[in-house]
Design an enzyme around this catalytic site. Structure first.
Site, PDB file in Angstrom:
ATOM      1  N   GLU A  95       0.748  -1.330   0.132  1.00  0.00           N
ATOM      2  CA  GLU A  95      -0.028   0.056   0.225  1.00  0.00           C
ATOM      3  C   GLU A  95       0.903   1.229  -0.108  1.00  0.00           C
ATOM      4  O   GLU A  95       0.200   2.405  -0.300  1.00  0.00           O
ATOM      5  CB  GLU A  95      -1.011  -0.091   1.182  1.00  0.00           C
ATOM      6  CG  GLU A  95      -2.217  -1.105   1.034  1.00  0.00           C
ATOM      7  CD  GLU A  95      -2.979  -1.084   2.444  1.00  0.00           C
ATOM      8  OE1 GLU A  95      -2.506  -0.726   3.283  1.00  0.00           O
ATOM      9  OE2 GLU A  95      -3.982  -1.733   2.169  1.00  0.00           O
ATOM     10  N   GLU A 110       7.128 -22.092   8.115  1.00  0.00           N
ATOM     11  CA  GLU A 110       7.638 -21.037   9.002  1.00  0.00           C
ATOM     12  C   GLU A 110       8.683 -21.620  10.019  1.00  0.00           C
ATOM     13  O   GLU A 110       9.099 -21.239  10.825  1.00  0.00           O
ATOM     14  CB  GLU A 110       6.377 -20.616   9.528  1.00  0.00           C
ATOM     15  CG  GLU A 110       5.855 -21.616  10.823  1.00  0.00           C
ATOM     16  CD  GLU A 110       4.819 -21.127  11.616  1.00  0.00           C
ATOM     17  OE1 GLU A 110       4.974 -21.305  13.054  1.00  0.00           O
ATOM     18  OE2 GLU A 110       3.683 -20.509  11.112  1.00  0.00           O
TER      19      GLU A 110
END
Length: 272
Positions: free
Chosen positions: A82, A113
């Site tokens: 953004e 992960e």
């Protein structure tokens, strides 16, 4: 780490959820969510130190990296993605990295992960260096992918921060500028996409927005460098130009804006 407690994994304060009405569930979730801003407020001194460090690195030509897994990684990617349209910065200035790569943005990648070496490898693909700053995102503060990345950053003299939701976590102990937002047990036990995710999103908003203001990407309270990617943003930009230049002709202001591509450039060229 013997005294380390994962508050994010503690049992929910709410029981028998399947027997509650929709109204009861929504009210209870909202009640839990209301506690998050207060937890963020307690962490403001830590957030300030991290934001100052990030600003200094970026004012000196460095980049901001977010690195995480699962929900945390996705939130970092959202915030990074953004920044270009909102503040008009190049796509490579703020970079979000997630364990498992692009596939993991939409769906879980098994055991991604848990890889302690891949995080550093992913950072190296971007030619990470000591001018940059890396923020590890891990609600639990124990994600191996993030731990391994921050360890290597420390070895290579790269400044680091983190946003975690447990106090005294391994990730926080590795970070130069740790941010610990302790929101307590989740509404659904262990579901850190809820309060923990909300807390991380709030802090990411604070850091990136403040850094962009420090970089001169905002004037007054306006997004003068925003990309003109749709009619709504063009209209907003035209009104900014009209206000700043005291113009009354909408179409002339629009022509000026589109000619120069941003509110800031349009105003600068007209005022010359």
């Amino acid at each position: 780490m013997a005294d380390f407690i994962k508050y994010t994994e503690q049992p929910s304060n709410h029981r028998d959820l399947e027997h509650k009405t929709i109204a009861e569930l929504l009210t209870a979730i909202n009640g839990e969510d209301e506690t998050v801003p207060f937890a963020v407020e307690k962490a403001l001194p830590q957030i300030e130190r991290l934001t100052e460090a990030a600003s200094e690195q970026m004012l000196s030509g460095g980049r901001l990296f977010y690195i995480g897994a699962g929900t945390s990684g996705r939130l970092g990617i959202v915030d990074a993605s953004e920044c270009p349209p909102t503040f008009g910065v190049p796509p490579g200035l703020v970079i979000g990295i997630i364990a498992g790569g692009h596939e993991a943005i939409l769906q879980a990648v098994e055991f991604a992960e848990d890889d302690t070496e891949q995080g550093w490898k992913d950072l190296q693909e971007h030619k990470i260096n000591e001018h940059d700053v890396v923020i590890g995102l891990a609600a639990s503060g124990t994600t191996p992918y993030v731990i391994g990345a921050l360890e290597k950053c420390r070895e290579n003299g790269i400044p680091t921060g983190c946003i975690v939701c447990n106090p005294g976590s391994p990730v926080a102990q590795l970070a130069d500028y740790p941010v610990e937002v302790v929101v307590g047990p989740e509404f659904v036990t262990g579901s850190t996409r809820m309060k923990s995710g909300t807390a991380q999103k709030l802090v990411l908003n604070m850091i990136s927005t403040t850094v962009m203001i420090q970089l001169g990407r905002v004037e007054d309270n306006k997004m003068v460098n925003m990309q003109l990617t749709n009619d709504k943003l063009v209209d907003r930009g035209v009104k900014m130009v009209m206000e700043r230049l005291k113009m009354k002709d909408y179409e002339k202001a629009k022509d000026l804006l589109l000619k120069y591509g941003s509110v800031k450039k349009a105003i600068e060229m007209r005022e010359k």
